[in-house]
Write a protein that holds these residues in place. Structure first.
Motif, PDB file in Angstrom:
ATOM      1  N   VAL B   8       0.802  -1.225   0.000  1.00  0.00           N
ATOM      2  CA  VAL B   8       0.000   0.000   0.000  1.00  0.00           C
ATOM      3  C   VAL B   8       0.834   1.273   0.000  1.00  0.00           C
ATOM      4  O   VAL B   8       0.399   2.317  -0.466  1.00  0.00           O
ATOM      5  CB  VAL B   8      -0.964   0.057   1.215  1.00  0.00           C
ATOM      6  CG1 VAL B   8      -2.147  -0.849   0.991  1.00  0.00           C
ATOM      7  CG2 VAL B   8      -0.240  -0.286   2.502  1.00  0.00           C
ATOM      8  N   VAL B   9       2.035   1.207   0.559  1.00  0.00           N
ATOM      9  CA  VAL B   9       2.858   2.415   0.606  1.00  0.00           C
ATOM     10  C   VAL B   9       4.013   2.352  -0.397  1.00  0.00           C
ATOM     11  O   VAL B   9       4.943   3.154  -0.366  1.00  0.00           O
ATOM     12  CB  VAL B   9       3.419   2.693   2.020  1.00  0.00           C
ATOM     13  CG1 VAL B   9       2.283   2.900   3.007  1.00  0.00           C
ATOM     14  CG2 VAL B   9       4.324   1.570   2.479  1.00  0.00           C
ATOM     15  N   ARG B  10       3.906   1.392  -1.282  1.00  0.00           N
ATOM     16  CA  ARG B  10       4.921   1.133  -2.294  1.00  0.00           C
ATOM     17  C   ARG B  10       5.541   2.391  -2.926  1.00  0.00           C
ATOM     18  O   ARG B  10       6.752   2.480  -3.104  1.00  0.00           O
ATOM     19  CB  ARG B  10       4.276   0.266  -3.401  1.00  0.00           C
ATOM     20  CG  ARG B  10       5.050   0.122  -4.688  1.00  0.00           C
ATOM     21  CD  ARG B  10       6.071  -0.976  -4.575  1.00  0.00           C
ATOM     22  NE  ARG B  10       6.783  -1.149  -5.828  1.00  0.00           N
ATOM     23  CZ  ARG B  10       7.851  -0.448  -6.169  1.00  0.00           C
ATOM     24  NH1 ARG B  10       8.313   0.463  -5.355  1.00  0.00           N
ATOM     25  NH2 ARG B  10       8.473  -0.686  -7.309  1.00  0.00           N
ATOM     26  N   ASN B  11       4.696   3.362  -3.250  1.00  0.00           N
ATOM     27  CA  ASN B  11       5.204   4.518  -3.982  1.00  0.00           C
ATOM     28  C   ASN B  11       5.694   5.650  -3.088  1.00  0.00           C
ATOM     29  O   ASN B  11       6.366   6.552  -3.548  1.00  0.00           O
ATOM     30  CB  ASN B  11       4.122   5.067  -4.917  1.00  0.00           C
ATOM     31  CG  ASN B  11       3.780   4.068  -5.995  1.00  0.00           C
ATOM     32  OD1 ASN B  11       4.675   3.507  -6.620  1.00  0.00           O
ATOM     33  ND2 ASN B  11       2.492   3.835  -6.189  1.00  0.00           N
ATOM     34  N   ARG B  12       5.345   5.561  -1.826  1.00  0.00           N
ATOM     35  CA  ARG B  12       5.706   6.662  -0.936  1.00  0.00           C
ATOM     36  C   ARG B  12       6.853   6.311  -0.004  1.00  0.00           C
ATOM     37  O   ARG B  12       7.600   7.165   0.437  1.00  0.00           O
ATOM     38  CB  ARG B  12       4.489   7.094  -0.109  1.00  0.00           C
ATOM     39  CG  ARG B  12       3.413   7.800  -0.939  1.00  0.00           C
ATOM     40  CD  ARG B  12       2.247   8.209  -0.052  1.00  0.00           C
ATOM     41  NE  ARG B  12       1.537   7.068   0.495  1.00  0.00           N
ATOM     42  CZ  ARG B  12       0.962   7.023   1.690  1.00  0.00           C
ATOM     43  NH1 ARG B  12       1.041   8.061   2.496  1.00  0.00           N
ATOM     44  NH2 ARG B  12       0.312   5.960   2.094  1.00  0.00           N
ATOM     45  N   ALA B  13       7.019   5.034   0.313  1.00  0.00           N
ATOM     46  CA  ALA B  13       8.064   4.634   1.247  1.00  0.00           C
ATOM     47  C   ALA B  13       9.431   4.640   0.556  1.00  0.00           C
ATOM     48  O   ALA B  13       9.522   4.818  -0.662  1.00  0.00           O
ATOM     49  CB  ALA B  13       7.767   3.255   1.814  1.00  0.00           C
ATOM     50  N   ILE B  14      10.467   4.442   1.345  1.00  0.00           N
ATOM     51  CA  ILE B  14      11.815   4.471   0.778  1.00  0.00           C
ATOM     52  C   ILE B  14      12.019   3.399  -0.275  1.00  0.00           C
ATOM     53  O   ILE B  14      12.875   3.521  -1.138  1.00  0.00           O
ATOM     54  CB  ILE B  14      12.898   4.319   1.864  1.00  0.00           C
ATOM     55  CG1 ILE B  14      12.613   3.112   2.754  1.00  0.00           C
ATOM     56  CG2 ILE B  14      13.001   5.562   2.691  1.00  0.00           C
ATOM     57  CD1 ILE B  14      13.744   2.788   3.689  1.00  0.00           C
ATOM     58  N   CYS B  15      11.213   2.349  -0.212  1.00  0.00           N
ATOM     59  CA  CYS B  15      11.309   1.254  -1.176  1.00  0.00           C
ATOM     60  C   CYS B  15      11.049   1.722  -2.598  1.00  0.00           C
ATOM     61  O   CYS B  15      11.392   1.043  -3.565  1.00  0.00           O
ATOM     62  CB  CYS B  15      10.315   0.152  -0.836  1.00  0.00           C
ATOM     63  SG  CYS B  15      10.157  -0.128   0.921  1.00  0.00           S
ATOM     64  N   ALA B  16      10.434   2.887  -2.753  1.00  0.00           N
ATOM     65  CA  ALA B  16      10.080   3.400  -4.075  1.00  0.00           C
ATOM     66  C   ALA B  16      11.305   3.539  -4.981  1.00  0.00           C
ATOM     67  O   ALA B  16      11.181   3.616  -6.195  1.00  0.00           O
ATOM     68  CB  ALA B  16       9.384   4.746  -3.948  1.00  0.00           C
ATOM     69  N   SER B  17      12.504   3.588  -4.368  1.00  0.00           N
ATOM     70  CA  SER B  17      13.714   3.773  -5.173  1.00  0.00           C
ATOM     71  C   SER B  17      14.200   2.470  -5.811  1.00  0.00           C
ATOM     72  O   SER B  17      15.142   2.478  -6.598  1.00  0.00           O
ATOM     73  CB  SER B  17      14.821   4.347  -4.290  1.00  0.00           C
ATOM     74  OG  SER B  17      15.091   3.449  -3.227  1.00  0.00           O
ATOM     75  N   LEU B  18      13.556   1.359  -5.473  1.00  0.00           N
ATOM     76  CA  LEU B  18      14.098   0.067  -5.897  1.00  0.00           C
ATOM     77  C   LEU B  18      13.424  -0.458  -7.166  1.00  0.00           C
ATOM     78  O   LEU B  18      12.246  -0.203  -7.414  1.00  0.00           O
ATOM     79  CB  LEU B  18      13.908  -0.955  -4.772  1.00  0.00           C
ATOM     80  CG  LEU B  18      14.567  -0.581  -3.446  1.00  0.00           C
ATOM     81  CD1 LEU B  18      14.188  -1.587  -2.369  1.00  0.00           C
ATOM     82  CD2 LEU B  18      16.081  -0.500  -3.595  1.00  0.00           C
ATOM     83  N   ASN B  19      14.184  -1.209  -7.970  1.00  0.00           N
ATOM     84  CA  ASN B  19      13.604  -1.856  -9.140  1.00  0.00           C
ATOM     85  C   ASN B  19      13.015  -3.204  -8.714  1.00  0.00           C
ATOM     86  O   ASN B  19      13.243  -3.664  -7.597  1.00  0.00           O
ATOM     87  CB  ASN B  19      14.651  -2.009 -10.248  1.00  0.00           C
ATOM     88  CG  ASN B  19      15.791  -2.935  -9.840  1.00  0.00           C
ATOM     89  OD1 ASN B  19      15.574  -3.923  -9.137  1.00  0.00           O
ATOM     90  ND2 ASN B  19      16.995  -2.625 -10.257  1.00  0.00           N
TER      91      ASN B  19
END
Lengths: 230, 230
Positions: B8-19
């Motif tokens: 749910v927070v895929r695009n907002r969390a720090i993880c957003a930088s990962l491929n």
DNA sequence: CGATTCTTTGACTAGGATCAATGGGCGTGG
DNA sequence: CCACGCCCATTGATCCTAGTCAAAGAATCG
């Protein structure tokens, strides 16, 4: 350009993560600048086109209200980093409390350089995390401690931070010289200058410390001081 | 493991930088965990073996004195990051204020992963810098503002932070539901619960806001509220 | 040595804390 | 469905800490 290889804070600043070639590159971007005590380097709310490392001296980070009240939100010592990478405007003013020397970089150039040097970025991250911890710890002091607890906590923290800075009086960490006056202590602690002064006088008469001169502090009963810090 | 691609927070969390591949790798390290309101995830002073992302709910960061006084030093919303990378012990407690769900990582594993993924580290750095700015801004509030200024500033900040969180009442940013009670507001502002309550009552009778229920706030005169925030 | 700035001290005030009691919502169980 | 009890919030009365206002006393600098 700047000769980073012989820099006084070479081993302690974020630059410590760089190899000689990288250092040379960064050195080309930076320039040393002297700042007089009282001079403001960055203004709260202004666009902040630079970041910097502190080489010498002590600076304060200040947030002010419209009606002139000031709160010091950070104290910056040699080898510490100043400025807001990846930001636009500075969220606080940066003012020299003593004569100081800083190593200045253009922010955009620095941001780009940092982007290409993960080690540097990691150093910066670690430092920022430490700063955040310190700031949050200070929030507890500001929000919940009494005047006497504030002053005691402050003196103990200063005795630690000023150790190894060549600021000691008499060589022990119990004696040190503050790089600022009463008003600034008040602005750090969220107190008035009168309350600050009264607390110090009280502590002296209670035998917790000596005040050999305006800016010198000698903690004579560290246990009692720690008890008072809460 | 965790399915990060549908997070749910895929695009907002720090993880957003990962491929996608990196995400899969990180997903293997993480696991989702539900936390009940009031439950403490990390204890101040304890070794903190985990870091986490918040998926849902609101948590508080708390620093306490030996004699039980508490100061909330941070509020954590969905997509925010919890924990202290590169650290040992947690400098504060992390407690859920509402039922929450977090995505937990082993700290050492996360530190190593971060070391190999500069983009992630940069996201983390940006976030930490933002948090630091927020904390410092809050220091001014704690150190220099009066009770009424504190409460007004708090309500305005909450109206911003709770916007776009699905917490609005009536759809405008002027109406919102606080995820916590009076005591917690007091712990955020460095006040007592009584003073907090009195300020809110006063604001209501002055026509600045409505209090439809215990946790709902509707700001009815935003200009006056801003003036009061100082 | 005089002027200025910073600090200390004193008298008084006020804002917020503390102590205490009442009020109101909500959930539970009768 | 209502009554009870619990928890949280509100309100009131009083106290006390730190702020304010004012003046005198030290350092420091030219």
């Amino acid at each position: 350009m700047t000769d980073c290889a012989s820099c006084v804070v070479r081993n302690r600043a974020i630059c410590a993560s760089l190899n000689p070639e990288e250092l040379l590159l960064l050195g080309k971007m930076g320039r040393k600048q002297r700042v007089k005590a009282g001079q403001t380097l960055l203004w709260e709310g202004d666009d902040a086109p630079v970041v910097a490392n502190v080489l010498e001296g002590v600076l304060k980070l200040v947030v002010a209200t419209a009606d002139g009240r000031e709160q010091i939100v950070g104290i910056v010592f040699p080898s510490d980093f100043i400025g807001r990478p990846f930001g636009k405007e500075s969220p606080y003013s940066v003012t020299a409390m003593t004569d100081a020397e800083v190593c200045i970089f253009n922010r955009n150039a620095f941001d780009e350089f940092a982007g290409n040097h993960p080690d540097l970025q990691q150093k910066l991250l670690r430092r920022t995390l430490d700063e955040l911890d310190r700031a949050r710890h200070w929030m507890m002091l500001l929000g919940r401690k009494s005047a006497s607890e504030k002053v005691a906590s402050f003196l103990l923290e200063m005795s630690e931070r000023l150790s190894g800075q060549g600021c000691q009086v008499g060589g022990t960490r119990n004696g040190f010289e503050l790089p600022f006056g009463r008003q600034q202590i008040a602005d750090i602690l969220g107190l008035t200058i009168e309350t600050t002064s009264r607390q110090l006088t009280r502590m002296r008469s209670d035998g917790l410390l000596d005040l050999p001169s305006r800016r010198e502090i000698v903690i004579t009963d560290r246990d009692a001081m720690e008890a008072m810090a809460g």
